[in-house]
Design an enzyme around this catalytic site. Structure first.
Site, short mmCIF file in Angstrom:
data_model
loop_
_atom_site.label_atom_id
_atom_site.label_comp_id
_atom_site.label_asym_id
_atom_site.label_seq_id
_atom_site.Cartn_x
_atom_site.Cartn_y
_atom_site.Cartn_z
N CYS A 1 -13.81 34.45 -18.26
CA CYS A 1 -13.06 35.66 -18.17
C CYS A 1 -11.97 35.49 -19.26
CB CYS A 1 -12.43 35.84 -16.71
SG CYS A 1 -13.52 35.71 -15.66
N HIS B 1 -5.27 38.82 -16.44
CA HIS B 1 -6.95 38.92 -15.97
C HIS B 1 -6.77 39.49 -14.67
CE1 HIS B 1 -11.03 38.41 -15.19
NE2 HIS B 1 -10.98 37.20 -14.46
N ASN C 1 -13.29 42.86 -10.88
CA ASN C 1 -13.05 41.69 -12.02
C ASN C 1 -14.27 41.93 -13.06
OD1 ASN C 1 -13.27 39.58 -13.72
ND2 ASN C 1 -13.19 38.02 -11.75
O1 UT7 Z 1 -12.66 35.36 -13.10
C1 UT7 Z 1 -12.71 34.36 -12.04
C2 UT7 Z 1 -13.76 34.99 -11.08
N1 UT7 Z 1 -13.37 34.42 -9.83
C3 UT7 Z 1 -12.02 34.55 -8.89
O2 UT7 Z 1 -11.23 34.87 -9.30
C4 UT7 Z 1 -12.23 34.02 -7.51
C5 UT7 Z 1 -10.97 33.54 -7.03
N2 UT7 Z 1 -11.19 33.33 -5.58
C6 UT7 Z 1 -10.84 34.30 -4.92
O3 UT7 Z 1 -10.40 35.39 -5.15
C7 UT7 Z 1 -10.93 34.14 -3.30
O4 UT7 Z 1 -10.97 32.96 -2.99
C8 UT7 Z 1 -11.96 35.06 -2.54
C9 UT7 Z 1 -11.59 36.56 -2.77
C10 UT7 Z 1 -13.36 34.94 -3.32
C11 UT7 Z 1 -12.06 34.70 -1.19
O5 UT7 Z 1 -10.80 34.82 -0.37
P1 UT7 Z 1 -10.46 33.55 0.62
O6 UT7 Z 1 -9.21 33.92 1.13
O7 UT7 Z 1 -10.48 32.44 -0.40
O8 UT7 Z 1 -11.51 33.71 1.61
P2 UT7 Z 1 -12.58 32.52 2.30
O9 UT7 Z 1 -13.58 32.29 1.01
O10 UT7 Z 1 -11.79 31.23 2.57
O11 UT7 Z 1 -13.33 33.30 3.11
C12 UT7 Z 1 -12.65 33.66 4.35
C13 UT7 Z 1 -13.69 34.05 5.43
C14 UT7 Z 1 -14.88 33.39 5.63
O12 UT7 Z 1 -15.23 33.49 6.90
P3 UT7 Z 1 -15.00 32.31 8.03
O13 UT7 Z 1 -15.71 31.22 7.44
O14 UT7 Z 1 -13.56 32.23 8.05
O15 UT7 Z 1 -15.69 32.97 9.16
C15 UT7 Z 1 -15.97 34.07 4.60
O16 UT7 Z 1 -17.28 33.95 5.12
O17 UT7 Z 1 -14.03 35.56 4.92
C16 UT7 Z 1 -15.57 35.45 4.87
N3 UT7 Z 1 -15.70 36.57 3.76
C17 UT7 Z 1 -16.21 37.72 3.81
N4 UT7 Z 1 -15.67 38.52 5.11
C18 UT7 Z 1 -16.05 39.89 4.82
C19 UT7 Z 1 -16.15 36.01 2.47
N5 UT7 Z 1 -16.37 37.00 1.70
C20 UT7 Z 1 -16.36 38.37 2.65
C21 UT7 Z 1 -16.53 39.46 2.38
N6 UT7 Z 1 -16.34 40.59 3.60
N7 UT7 Z 1 -16.92 40.18 1.51
#
Ligand code: UT7
Length: 329
Positions: free
Chosen positions: A114, A254, A284
């Site tokens: 990115c 970004h 993104n």
């Molecule tokens: O250009 C670079 C590309 N990548 C990025 O920029 C990604 C950077 N990271 C992020 O933006 C965040 O880490 C995410 C948006 C990907 C995830 O957010 P988070 O606050 O870190 O959530 P998490 O991964 O800790 O997940 C929290 C919960 C989990 O459930 P449990 O284990 O707490 O029950 C996930 O399974 O949210 C769940 N979850 C979802 N729920 C509904 C993960 N994806 C989803 C979804 N819908 N799409």
């Protein structure tokens, strides 16, 4: 006297088809509220089946050349920043060079995830500064929808397709690129990777069965990294430009996640009115996200000649990149 180098004109393109969070609710276990609260994303554009990355890049590049009033045959070099090239090789830049009729241009792709567009601008500006070239076409273009695992809710809600392009050339003295900071930390390559299809894991039935050709990401690791580097690299580029954060008129980050953008703005003590945000509309788009945001800011009349702008990105590699520009057009 050294040449001042900057952006002469820009163009962007996003595919017609819009996919909302509600559309995604129908294919994976997710919901609009979760996506909006955790990322700020509401919808994204997705390429048509017949559209490849070079097609998106072409549409953006045609607009950039027109805005810069530069003919394709006056382009000396084409650089495409992409993680989703039309083919593994040859480069998407060569395909674009031919289609545009940039008959005297060299061409190559640049891989910096990115951060690709900001890396491109750093490379292009230095090549024009030295006098090697007069006009470089730089593009950030992605069809991430082609490498998304549509069964993985952790990643499939985050990305979109699009392209942004800029023509780089000599600008008025004291304008253009004033400060650059680029960096990498390959120890984090595992946090954001398309594992299969290269020499480490060549394509096979097995790699297809395990979805190895799609995006694999450790969201929290990338999030922590992004929050750490976005502020740091922007501050370094500002220092390299001989400026202070309070001299900056616009932060164009970004567009990965609203929470990451807010954290970067806070670190730079920039009020959100000075931060260009469109992650809600496009999600993104990787290397295309910063130039698409810049195009929108230009179209809205937000960027004024003489404004100091910080472009601020991070991405797979892991990489980071920031550039301070004094807006020249
Ligand atoms: O250009 C670079 C590309 N990548 C990025 O920029 C990604 C950077 N990271 C992020 O933006 C965040 O880490 C995410 C948006 C990907 C995830 O957010 P988070 O606050 O870190 O959530 P998490 O991964 O800790 O997940 C929290 C919960 C989990 O459930 P449990 O284990 O707490 O029950 C996930 O399974 O949210 C769940 N979850 C979802 N729920 C509904 C993960 N994806 C989803 C979804 N819908 N799409």
């Amino acid at each position: 006297m050294t040449r001042s180098v900057g952006i002469l004109g820009m163009g962007c393109y996003v595919p017609e088809k819009v996919v909302t969070n509600f559309d995604l609710e129908k294919i994976v276990d997710t919901n609009d509220q979760w996506i909006q609260e955790r990322t700020g994303i509401k919808e994204r554009h997705i390429a048509a089946p017949e559209e490849a990355t070079s097609d998106l890049a072409y549409n953006a590049a045609v607009k950039a050349l027109a805005a810069a009033n530069v003919k394709p045959e006056d382009i000396d070099l084409v650089i495409v920043g992409t993680a989703t090239s039309d083919h593994n090789w040859p480069s998407t830049a060569c395909i674009l060079q031919d289609r545009l009729g940039c008959t005297k241009a060299a061409a190559f792709d640049l891989t910096a995830g990115c951060s690709g567009f900001v890396y491109n601008l750093a490379v292009a500006s230095q090549m024009v500064k030295t006098g090697l070239y007069n006009h470089v076409l730089i593009v950030g273009a992605e069809t991430l929808s082609r490498i998304i695992n549509w069964k993985d809710r952790n990643t499939c809600v985050l990305f979109g397709d699009g392209a942004g392009a800029a023509v780089i050339g000599v600008v008025e003295d004291g304008y253009g690129v004033l400060g650059i900071d680029l960096g990498s930390d390959g120890s984090g390559m595992k946090f954001l990777v398309q594992p299969s299809g290269g020499s480490r894991e060549p394509a096979s039935h097995e790699t297809v069965d395990k979805a190895g050709h799609t995006i694999h990401m450790s969201g929290q690791d990338v999030f922590k990294f992004a929050v750490k580097v976005m502020g740091k690299t922007a501050l370094q580029a500002i220092e390299n430009a001989g400026m202070q954060p309070e001299d900056i008129d616009w932060l164009i980050p970004h567009q990965a996640n609203m929470r990451i953008i807010t954290a970067a703005a806070k670190r730079l003590k920039m009020p959100m009115e000075k931060v260009w945000v469109n992650v809600d509309k496009y999600a993104n788009t990787s290397a295309a996200s910063i130039p698409i945001a810049m195009c929108e800011a230009i179209e809205a009349g937000a960027l004024k000649k003489g404004d100091n702008i910080v472009l601020d990105g991070f991405g797979a590699g892991l990489t980071w990149a920031a550039i301070v520009l004094k807006w020249a057009i």
